[in-house]
Design an enzyme around this catalytic site. Structure first.
Site, PDB file in Angstrom:
ATOM      1  N   ALA A   1      40.809  31.610  45.898  1.00  0.00           N
ATOM      2  CA  ALA A   1      41.083  30.364  46.601  1.00  0.00           C
ATOM      3  C   ALA A   1      42.367  30.517  47.404  1.00  0.00           C
ATOM      4  O   ALA A   1      43.352  31.071  46.916  1.00  0.00           O
ATOM      5  CB  ALA A   1      41.223  29.225  45.594  1.00  0.00           C
TER       6      ALA A   1
ATOM      7  N   GLN B   1      30.745  31.068  46.318  1.00  0.00           N
ATOM      8  CA  GLN B   1      31.005  30.541  44.977  1.00  0.00           C
ATOM      9  C   GLN B   1      31.102  29.016  44.973  1.00  0.00           C
ATOM     10  O   GLN B   1      31.760  28.432  45.840  1.00  0.00           O
ATOM     11  CB  GLN B   1      32.305  31.123  44.419  1.00  0.00           C
ATOM     12  CG  GLN B   1      32.501  30.778  42.953  1.00  0.00           C
ATOM     13  CD  GLN B   1      33.798  31.318  42.382  1.00  0.00           C
ATOM     14  OE1 GLN B   1      34.874  30.812  42.689  1.00  0.00           O
ATOM     15  NE2 GLN B   1      33.707  32.333  41.556  1.00  0.00           N
TER      16      GLN B   1
ATOM     17  N   CYS C   1      37.670  29.211  36.384  1.00  0.00           N
ATOM     18  CA  CYS C   1      38.895  28.607  36.894  1.00  0.00           C
ATOM     19  C   CYS C   1      39.669  27.928  35.767  1.00  0.00           C
ATOM     20  O   CYS C   1      39.141  27.052  35.081  1.00  0.00           O
ATOM     21  CB  CYS C   1      38.595  27.599  38.008  1.00  0.00           C
ATOM     22  SG  CYS C   1      40.116  26.903  38.677  1.00  0.00           S
TER      23      CYS C   1
ATOM     24  N   ASP D   1      43.033  43.382  37.001  1.00  0.00           N
ATOM     25  CA  ASP D   1      43.992  44.494  36.976  1.00  0.00           C
ATOM     26  C   ASP D   1      43.420  45.801  37.536  1.00  0.00           C
ATOM     27  O   ASP D   1      43.873  46.885  37.157  1.00  0.00           O
ATOM     28  CB  ASP D   1      44.527  44.723  35.548  1.00  0.00           C
ATOM     29  CG  ASP D   1      45.153  43.472  34.954  1.00  0.00           C
ATOM     30  OD1 ASP D   1      45.444  42.529  35.705  1.00  0.00           O
ATOM     31  OD2 ASP D   1      45.346  43.438  33.718  1.00  0.00           O
TER      32      ASP D   1
HETATM   33  C1  LIG Z   1      45.277  33.326  44.378  1.00  0.00           C
HETATM   34  C2  LIG Z   1      44.055  33.507  43.525  1.00  0.00           C
HETATM   35  C3  LIG Z   1      42.970  32.683  43.708  1.00  0.00           C
HETATM   36  C4  LIG Z   1      41.819  32.853  42.935  1.00  0.00           C
HETATM   37  N1  LIG Z   1      40.732  32.067  43.176  1.00  0.00           N
HETATM   38  C5  LIG Z   1      39.571  32.298  42.510  1.00  0.00           C
HETATM   39  C6  LIG Z   1      38.396  31.577  42.844  1.00  0.00           C
HETATM   40  O1  LIG Z   1      38.360  30.732  43.757  1.00  0.00           O
HETATM   41  N2  LIG Z   1      37.275  31.845  42.111  1.00  0.00           N
HETATM   42  C7  LIG Z   1      37.254  32.785  41.113  1.00  0.00           C
HETATM   43  O2  LIG Z   1      36.221  32.992  40.482  1.00  0.00           O
HETATM   44  N3  LIG Z   1      38.352  33.498  40.801  1.00  0.00           N
HETATM   45  C8  LIG Z   1      39.496  33.294  41.487  1.00  0.00           C
HETATM   46  N4  LIG Z   1      40.600  34.050  41.206  1.00  0.00           N
HETATM   47  C9  LIG Z   1      40.518  35.116  40.189  1.00  0.00           C
HETATM   48  C10 LIG Z   1      40.174  36.470  40.825  1.00  0.00           C
HETATM   49  O3  LIG Z   1      38.884  36.435  41.400  1.00  0.00           O
HETATM   50  C11 LIG Z   1      40.246  37.615  39.783  1.00  0.00           C
HETATM   51  O4  LIG Z   1      39.273  37.419  38.793  1.00  0.00           O
HETATM   52  C12 LIG Z   1      41.628  37.706  39.130  1.00  0.00           C
HETATM   53  O5  LIG Z   1      42.662  37.606  40.085  1.00  0.00           O
HETATM   54  C13 LIG Z   1      41.797  39.023  38.366  1.00  0.00           C
HETATM   55  O6  LIG Z   1      41.645  40.115  39.221  1.00  0.00           O
HETATM   56  P1  LIG Z   1      42.906  40.941  39.861  1.00  0.00           P
HETATM   57  O7  LIG Z   1      43.755  41.417  38.728  1.00  0.00           O
HETATM   58  O8  LIG Z   1      42.226  42.073  40.609  1.00  0.00           O
HETATM   59  O9  LIG Z   1      43.633  40.002  40.752  1.00  0.00           O
HETATM   60  C14 LIG Z   1      41.765  33.873  41.941  1.00  0.00           C
HETATM   61  C15 LIG Z   1      42.883  34.688  41.756  1.00  0.00           C
HETATM   62  C16 LIG Z   1      44.009  34.528  42.540  1.00  0.00           C
HETATM   63  C17 LIG Z   1      45.187  35.452  42.314  1.00  0.00           C
END
Ligand SMILES: Cc1cc2nc3c(=O)[nH]c(=O)nc-3n(C[C@H](O)[C@H](O)[C@H](O)COP(=O)(O)O)c2cc1C
Length: 353
Positions: free
Chosen positions: A26, A78, A108, A210
């Site tokens: 988001a 989504q 979320c 991660d």
């Molecule tokens: C700024 C931000 C917004 C996010 N918005 C969503 C979202 O709209 N829908 C969702 O399923 N996950 C959302 N996530 C979670 C990510 O899709 C992901 O699962 C999470 O950041 C872990 O992965 P990473 O360590 O690669 O960042 C969001 C994460 C961040 C940091």
């Protein structure tokens, strides 16, 4: 032996050309971000989450639009909400907008969302979660995927039981971010839980959390048996992370960084309009120019400039060679023909997962 991250796999009958998926985020995953992700090799890209509440309360302020263009497929859009009928209606809209996959957010952790019975709170109500998935899967021929956290409480293993139910209810793929909702983004993603989920269900599982390097992606795929890894924060202002994970890139030059940022800015203006883009883009300056690529005072200066034209001039002054790279990128870019604009679902500004 290393795993081939370019191997194709399937979500239902949709072929996904690679095992690196760009995460829904988001406030980040606008069309410009998704197109860039595909260009750098992501096999699947995802929209940020859309609230289906907007369907029932059409007076709710529309916070954003969703544009779908020809060069971002395959694309998952989504949705989040708690009413199975509204979710089904949203799924039909998402299908009409041109999505290849309907993704449901059960991850979320933000209170504004969970207190409405949506997002991660559904992990505490498997019956209702299954009803939502069944309702969506019945409403659309598109494959349905669900993105979950491990549970609401720390150390929870709720995603395992819920995940199995969701597959029975019609989910073609599950994405697991194995942190609890309570953890938000603290601690680490415990992919031992991902491995257990892979064992339990006979649909592909995407491992999220991660994944910051090729080594980490390889390790998570090898130890969990997941079909794909999802990359989120590491790709913010940094599409080169996707290329690195796929095994093909070194660090970008300063000219490449500035050219990608300028292209991103121009596409975002087209997408969101100048006014919204101006504030939306501020966080991206640090993301693109950080990682030791440009000195910190330069990033801080950009944030204070009043117009995007001035930001553009300042960037080009810092890396004049970027102009040629940008021209090439713009020439290679297919025209956004047949673009579909979906403007009746509000994008959440509170999102997360
Ligand atoms: C700024 C931000 C917004 C996010 N918005 C969503 C979202 O709209 N829908 C969702 O399923 N996950 C959302 N996530 C979670 C990510 O899709 C992901 O699962 C999470 O950041 C872990 O992965 P990473 O360590 O690669 O960042 C969001 C994460 C961040 C940091």
């Amino acid at each position: 032996m290393s795993i081939d991250l370019r191997e194709h796999w399937w979500i239902g009958d949709v072929e996904i050309p690679g095992r690196v998926v760009l995460a829904p985020m988001a406030g980040v995953s606008v069309q410009a971000f998704r197109r860039q992700g595909r260009r750098y090799g992501a096999g699947l890209v995802c929209s940020e989450m859309f609230s289906v509440a907007g369907i029932q309360h059409r007076n709710e302020r529309t916070l954003g639009y969703l544009r779908v263009s020809a060069d971002e497929h395959p694309l998952a859009i989504q949705i989040f909400g708690s009413d199975p009928a509204a979710m089904a209606e949203a799924a039909r809209m998402v299908e009409a907008a041109g999505a290849d996959v309907v993704d449901i957010n059960f991850g979320c952790p933000v209170r504004k969302v969970t207190k409405t019975g949506a997002g991660a709170s559904l992990l505490d109500d498997p019956d209702h979660a299954a009803r939502i998935v069944e309702s969506v899967a019945t409403a659309t021929p598109l494959p349905v995927s669900v993105k979950m956290r491990r549970g609401t409480e720390n150390e929870s293993r709720a995603a395992l039981g819920v995940g199995r139910r969701l597959v029975e209810a019609g989910a073609s793929t599950l994405t697991l971010h194995p942190r609890s909702a309570k953890q938000m983004y603290t601690g680490t993603a415990d992919h031992a839980v991902t491995a257990e989920l892979v064992e339990l269900v006979d649909v592909p599982v995407i491992a999220s959390g991660d994944i910051t390097s090729r080594a980490k992606a390889q390790a998570v795929l090898a130890t969990t048996g997941a079909a794909a890894v999802m990359v989120g924060r590491a790709a913010q202002g940094n599409p080169w992370a996707i290329a690195e994970i796929l095994g093909d890139a070194g660090e970008p030059t300063r000219e490449e960084v500035v050219a990608e940022l300028l292209l991103f800015m121009r596409e975002t203006v087209r997408e969101l309009g100048e006014q919204r883009a101006t504030s939306f883009l501020k966080k991206f300056y640090g993301w693109y120019l950080g990682r030791g690529r440009f000195p910190r005072p330069f990033k801080q200066e950009l944030v204070t400039l009043p117009t995007l034209d001035e930001v553009e001039l300042r960037l080009l002054a810092a890396a004049p060679g970027a102009r040629d790279v940008l021209e090439r990128l713009e020439a290679e870019r297919p025209d956004p023909q047949n673009e579909v604009l979906l403007d009746s679902l509000p994008i959440s500004i509170y999102g997360g997962g």
